[in-house]
Design a protein around this motif. Structure first.
Motif, PDB file in Angstrom:
ATOM      1  N   THR A  78      50.647   1.932  19.672  1.00 17.74           N
ATOM      2  CA  THR A  78      52.081   2.230  19.772  1.00 17.74           C
ATOM      3  C   THR A  78      52.924   1.061  19.275  1.00 17.74           C
ATOM      4  OG1 THR A  78      52.096   1.432  22.061  1.00 17.74           O
ATOM      5  CG2 THR A  78      51.738   3.793  21.725  1.00 17.74           C
ATOM      6  N   ARG A  79      52.347   0.187  18.465  1.00 17.21           N
ATOM      7  CA  ARG A  79      53.051  -1.027  18.024  1.00 17.21           C
ATOM      8  C   ARG A  79      54.312  -0.699  17.230  1.00 17.21           C
ATOM      9  NH1 ARG A  79      51.853  -5.545  20.886  1.00 17.21           N
ATOM     10  NH2 ARG A  79      49.618  -5.619  21.288  1.00 17.21           N
ATOM     11  N   ASP A  80      54.260   0.279  16.358  1.00 18.75           N
ATOM     12  CA  ASP A  80      55.404   0.602  15.512  1.00 18.75           C
ATOM     13  C   ASP A  80      56.227   1.773  16.030  1.00 18.75           C
ATOM     14  OD1 ASP A  80      54.592  -1.401  13.770  1.00 18.75           O
ATOM     15  OD2 ASP A  80      53.281  -0.029  12.645  1.00 18.75           O
ATOM     16  N   GLU A  81      55.951   2.162  17.239  1.00 13.36           N
ATOM     17  CA  GLU A  81      56.671   3.288  17.826  1.00 13.36           C
ATOM     18  C   GLU A  81      57.741   2.781  18.796  1.00 13.36           C
ATOM     19  OE1 GLU A  81      56.200   6.285  16.818  1.00 13.36           O
ATOM     20  OE2 GLU A  81      54.433   5.837  15.590  1.00 13.36           O
ATOM     21  N   THR A  82      58.737   3.609  19.035  1.00 11.27           N
ATOM     22  CA  THR A  82      59.799   3.286  19.984  1.00 11.27           C
ATOM     23  C   THR A  82      59.469   3.923  21.327  1.00 11.27           C
ATOM     24  OG1 THR A  82      61.444   3.190  18.219  1.00 11.27           O
ATOM     25  CG2 THR A  82      62.258   3.433  20.479  1.00 11.27           C
ATOM     26  N   LEU A  83      59.188   3.090  22.289  1.00  9.43           N
ATOM     27  CA  LEU A  83      58.857   3.581  23.622  1.00  9.43           C
ATOM     28  C   LEU A  83      60.129   3.712  24.456  1.00  9.43           C
ATOM     29  CD1 LEU A  83      55.681   1.411  24.380  1.00  9.43           C
ATOM     30  CD2 LEU A  83      55.788   3.763  23.533  1.00  9.43           C
ATOM     31  N   ASN A  84      60.243   4.804  25.150  1.00 11.81           N
ATOM     32  CA  ASN A  84      61.422   5.037  25.988  1.00 11.81           C
ATOM     33  C   ASN A  84      60.967   5.696  27.287  1.00 11.81           C
ATOM     34  OD1 ASN A  84      63.985   5.293  26.984  1.00 11.81           O
ATOM     35  ND2 ASN A  84      64.520   7.066  25.714  1.00 11.81           N
ATOM     36  N   THR A  85      60.589   4.857  28.238  1.00  8.28           N
ATOM     37  CA  THR A  85      60.142   5.349  29.545  1.00  8.28           C
ATOM     38  C   THR A  85      60.644   4.424  30.627  1.00  8.28           C
ATOM     39  OG1 THR A  85      58.217   5.869  30.910  1.00  8.28           O
ATOM     40  CG2 THR A  85      57.972   4.096  29.329  1.00  8.28           C
ATOM     41  N   LYS A  86      60.921   4.982  31.785  1.00  7.06           N
ATOM     42  CA  LYS A  86      61.338   4.192  32.946  1.00  7.06           C
ATOM     43  C   LYS A  86      60.400   4.444  34.124  1.00  7.06           C
ATOM     44  CE  LYS A  86      65.439   3.073  33.776  1.00  7.06           C
ATOM     45  NZ  LYS A  86      66.831   2.988  34.251  1.00  7.06           N
ATOM     46  N   ASN A  87      59.154   4.798  33.788  1.00  7.82           N
ATOM     47  CA  ASN A  87      58.157   5.047  34.823  1.00  7.82           C
ATOM     48  C   ASN A  87      57.168   3.905  34.957  1.00  7.82           C
ATOM     49  OD1 ASN A  87      59.344   7.561  35.143  1.00  7.82           O
ATOM     50  ND2 ASN A  87      57.880   8.608  33.812  1.00  7.82           N
ATOM     51  N   VAL A  88      57.456   2.772  34.333  1.00  9.40           N
ATOM     52  CA  VAL A  88      56.552   1.625  34.338  1.00  9.40           C
ATOM     53  C   VAL A  88      57.349   0.397  34.770  1.00  9.40           C
ATOM     54  CG1 VAL A  88      54.941   0.230  32.987  1.00  9.40           C
ATOM     55  CG2 VAL A  88      55.241   2.652  32.456  1.00  9.40           C
ATOM     56  N   ALA A  89      56.707  -0.497  35.518  1.00  9.41           N
ATOM     57  CA  ALA A  89      57.365  -1.722  35.964  1.00  9.41           C
ATOM     58  C   ALA A  89      56.368  -2.881  35.911  1.00  9.41           C
ATOM     59  CB  ALA A  89      57.916  -1.577  37.382  1.00  9.41           C
ATOM     60  N   ALA A  90      56.837  -4.027  35.434  1.00 14.75           N
ATOM     61  CA  ALA A  90      56.030  -5.249  35.462  1.00 14.75           C
ATOM     62  C   ALA A  90      56.146  -5.886  36.837  1.00 14.75           C
ATOM     63  CB  ALA A  90      56.505  -6.225  34.387  1.00 14.75           C
ATOM     64  N   VAL A  91      55.022  -6.322  37.394  1.00  9.62           N
ATOM     65  CA  VAL A  91      55.014  -6.837  38.765  1.00  9.62           C
ATOM     66  C   VAL A  91      54.160  -8.094  38.833  1.00  9.62           C
ATOM     67  CG1 VAL A  91      55.358  -4.576  39.845  1.00  9.62           C
ATOM     68  CG2 VAL A  91      53.041  -5.369  39.373  1.00  9.62           C
ATOM     69  N   ARG A 106      37.167  -6.441  50.806  1.00  8.30           N
ATOM     70  CA  ARG A 106      38.500  -6.096  50.333  1.00  8.30           C
ATOM     71  C   ARG A 106      39.574  -6.884  51.079  1.00  8.30           C
ATOM     72  NH1 ARG A 106      39.361  -1.904  47.013  1.00  8.30           N
ATOM     73  NH2 ARG A 106      37.578  -0.593  46.445  1.00  8.30           N
ATOM     74  N   ILE A 107      40.672  -7.166  50.378  1.00 10.18           N
ATOM     75  CA  ILE A 107      41.797  -7.892  50.952  1.00 10.18           C
ATOM     76  C   ILE A 107      43.087  -7.163  50.590  1.00 10.18           C
ATOM     77  CG2 ILE A 107      40.657 -10.142  50.942  1.00 10.18           C
ATOM     78  CD1 ILE A 107      42.075 -10.785  48.345  1.00 10.18           C
ATOM     79  N   ASP A 108      44.143  -7.418  51.357  1.00  9.62           N
ATOM     80  CA  ASP A 108      45.450  -6.813  51.090  1.00  9.62           C
ATOM     81  C   ASP A 108      46.164  -7.589  49.982  1.00  9.62           C
ATOM     82  OD1 ASP A 108      44.811  -5.187  53.188  1.00  9.62           O
ATOM     83  OD2 ASP A 108      46.094  -6.224  54.633  1.00  9.62           O
ATOM     84  N   VAL A 109      46.995  -6.885  49.235  1.00 18.71           N
ATOM     85  CA  VAL A 109      47.789  -7.518  48.182  1.00 18.71           C
ATOM     86  C   VAL A 109      49.244  -7.115  48.339  1.00 18.71           C
ATOM     87  CG1 VAL A 109      45.851  -7.606  46.570  1.00 18.71           C
ATOM     88  CG2 VAL A 109      47.383  -5.639  46.539  1.00 18.71           C
ATOM     89  N   THR A 110      50.124  -7.980  47.836  1.00 17.69           N
ATOM     90  CA  THR A 110      51.564  -7.729  47.829  1.00 17.69           C
ATOM     91  C   THR A 110      52.030  -7.594  46.393  1.00 17.69           C
ATOM     92  OG1 THR A 110      51.868  -8.985  49.874  1.00 17.69           O
ATOM     93  CG2 THR A 110      53.821  -8.599  48.528  1.00 17.69           C
ATOM     94  N   VAL A 111      52.824  -6.573  46.113  1.00 18.48           N
ATOM     95  CA  VAL A 111      53.297  -6.276  44.767  1.00 18.48           C
ATOM     96  C   VAL A 111      54.815  -6.437  44.744  1.00 18.48           C
ATOM     97  CG1 VAL A 111      53.352  -4.564  42.921  1.00 18.48           C
ATOM     98  CG2 VAL A 111      51.386  -4.661  44.461  1.00 18.48           C
ATOM     99  N   SER A 112      55.323  -7.225  43.786  1.00 18.10           N
ATOM    100  CA  SER A 112      56.765  -7.497  43.692  1.00 18.10           C
ATOM    101  C   SER A 112      57.228  -7.278  42.255  1.00 18.10           C
ATOM    102  CB  SER A 112      57.077  -8.936  44.120  1.00 18.10           C
ATOM    103  OG  SER A 112      56.583  -9.186  45.421  1.00 18.10           O
ATOM    104  N   ALA A 113      58.336  -6.552  42.093  1.00 24.27           N
ATOM    105  CA  ALA A 113      58.860  -6.238  40.764  1.00 24.27           C
ATOM    106  C   ALA A 113      59.421  -7.483  40.103  1.00 24.27           C
ATOM    107  CB  ALA A 113      59.931  -5.155  40.867  1.00 24.27           C
ATOM    108  N   MET A 114      59.287  -7.555  38.762  1.00 23.59           N
ATOM    109  CA  MET A 114      59.801  -8.686  37.991  1.00 23.59           C
ATOM    110  C   MET A 114      61.050  -8.331  37.197  1.00 23.59           C
ATOM    111  SD  MET A 114      56.357 -10.411  36.409  1.00 23.59           S
ATOM    112  CE  MET A 114      57.390 -11.534  35.459  1.00 23.59           C
ATOM    113  N   GLY A 115      61.128  -7.105  36.693  1.00 16.86           N
ATOM    114  CA  GLY A 115      62.236  -6.709  35.845  1.00 16.86           C
ATOM    115  C   GLY A 115      63.363  -6.054  36.611  1.00 16.86           C
ATOM    116  N   ASP A 116      63.996  -5.074  35.971  1.00  9.49           N
ATOM    117  CA  ASP A 116      65.147  -4.405  36.585  1.00  9.49           C
ATOM    118  C   ASP A 116      64.785  -3.074  37.215  1.00  9.49           C
ATOM    119  OD1 ASP A 116      64.563  -3.125  34.268  1.00  9.49           O
ATOM    120  OD2 ASP A 116      66.605  -3.126  33.443  1.00  9.49           O
ATOM    121  N   ALA A 117      63.542  -2.944  37.665  1.00 14.68           N
ATOM    122  CA  ALA A 117      63.117  -1.711  38.345  1.00 14.68           C
ATOM    123  C   ALA A 117      63.911  -1.528  39.625  1.00 14.68           C
ATOM    124  CB  ALA A 117      61.623  -1.757  38.647  1.00 14.68           C
TER     125      ALA A 117
END
Length: 369
Positions: A78-91, A106-117
């Motif tokens: 998808t390098r040359d394509e225009t992506l338009n989705t708001k269902n993904v977030a960097a954390v 197994r251990i517990d993890v904490t997930v925190s958003a980085m962008g404007d989600a």
């Protein structure tokens, strides 16, 4: 009958030894064992499956690049394509690796958003390597994110947000892949670290351990450390020795200290706080200012204009307070009762304590938060 009574007393002594009734703290509650510690893990990942509450790819280039790289690894270009989705977030993904965690646990993890989600509700974290401070991957996280908050908004701009919807947890969400090597049983000597360093407490800990083992196995090397050596005649490894001594009780000493939070008016006093004999007087000064508008106008057929002028009335009231005597070197209970007898608020008490310290009558350190 006497033999039966002696047997009962002996059994009670074995179950409830002398000194157990003393209100002390267990060693396991006031010291940390060298090498027995958690390790902090961190990783970068992406959360998918959001219901339009994810990052906007135009404002979050790291999310777009991560999405393109992930799809490329899966065989989708998808390098040359225009992506338009708001269902993904960097954390950012964080976790604590407990001591002696084995591969496969197994251990517990904490997930925190980085962008404007706006929210991570309903999202799923994809495979995320979790690294330690040395750059090694110790665990891999993945799973559904549980969010304890929510956000809702309307077209008119009205919004409702409860808790923090951009932060969530995944119970048992990471699988330990690499163990932290530490052979505790092979150790013949280790250190006990006091959580609240103090010379007296460290000496008491060493004395209690030596009295229990019947040999000089512990030594207080500094106010925050007690060195412990495993006796040669002890039947067991270092794990058995720690299990034996961590239930011993010690009465920790504490310095004379007063903690003050001026923002909330909270005062915490230590047991050893003492005050020299002083006399204290406290009075409240209240100043009331009131203004009443008045109309000023010229006489009939006179020159001038009608204006409104304020009339100010100032009244000062000061409470009459007698001197109250606080006895010298009294226990904490008597000191508190003496200060309460003055009938002051916590904020006034803060001023009194600071004045006592300035006068040299307060034998304690004051720490303002």
């Amino acid at each position: 009958m006497s033999r039966i009574i002696c047997a009962i007393l002996l059994s009670l002594y074995m179950v409830f030894p002398i000194g157990a009734a003393h209100a002390g703290s267990r060693l396991k509650d006031i010291v940390d064992i060298e090498g027995v510690r958690e390790n902090q893990l961190i990783g970068y990942g992406i959360v998918v499956g959001l219901n339009g509450s994810g990052d906007s790819l135009r404002n979050s280039p790291m999310t777009r690049q991560s999405l393109e790289a992930m799809l490329e690894r899966l065989g989708v270009n998808t390098r040359d394509e225009t992506l338009n989705t708001k269902n993904v977030a960097a954390v950012m993904v964080t976790a604590s690796l407990p001591a002696f965690s084995t591969a496969g646990s197994r251990i517990d993890v904490t997930v925190s958003a980085m962008g404007d989600a706006k929210s991570l509700e309903g999202g799923t974290l994809l495979v995320t390597p979790l690294m330690g401070a040395n750059g090694e991957v110790y665990a891999v996280g993945q799973g559904s994110v549980a969010v304890g908050g929510f956000a809702a908004s309307g077209d008119s701009g009205t919004a409702l947000v409860r808790n923090v919807p951009t932060n969530g947890r995944i119970p048992n969400g990471a699988l330990v892949e690499l163990e932290v090597p530490f052979e505790l049983n092979d150790q013949n000597k280790l250190r006990l670290s006091l959580r609240n360093p103090d010379f007296t407490t460290a000496t008491r800990i060493a004395a209690v351990i030596n009295a229990y083992l019947g040999t000089t196995a512990a030594l207080a090397t500094d106010p925050g450390t007690v060195s412990l050596a495993r006796p040669f005649e002890f039947p067991g490894g270092m794990s058995n020795l720690i299990a034996e001594i961590e239930r011993l009780e010690v009465d920790p000493d504490q310095p004379a200290r007063i903690i003050i939070n001026e923002t909330t008016g909270i005062i915490v006093m230590g047991e050893n706080v003492r005050v020299s004999k002083v006399a204290i007087a406290q009075g409240n000064l209240t100043i009331s200012v009131s203004e009443q508008p008045a109309v000023s106008q010229p006489n009939a057929f006179g020159e001038g204009e009608t204006v409104v002028v304020p009339q100010t009335d100032i009244v000062a009231n000061e409470d009459v307070a007698d001197l109250a005597i606080v006895g010298g070197s009294v226990p904490l209970d008597d000191l508190v009762n003496g200060l309460n007898a003055l009938g002051v608020s916590p904020r006034d008490m803060i001023s009194i304590l600071q004045a006592l310290k300035a006068s040299g009558a307060l034998q304690a350190d004051i720490e303002v938060m």
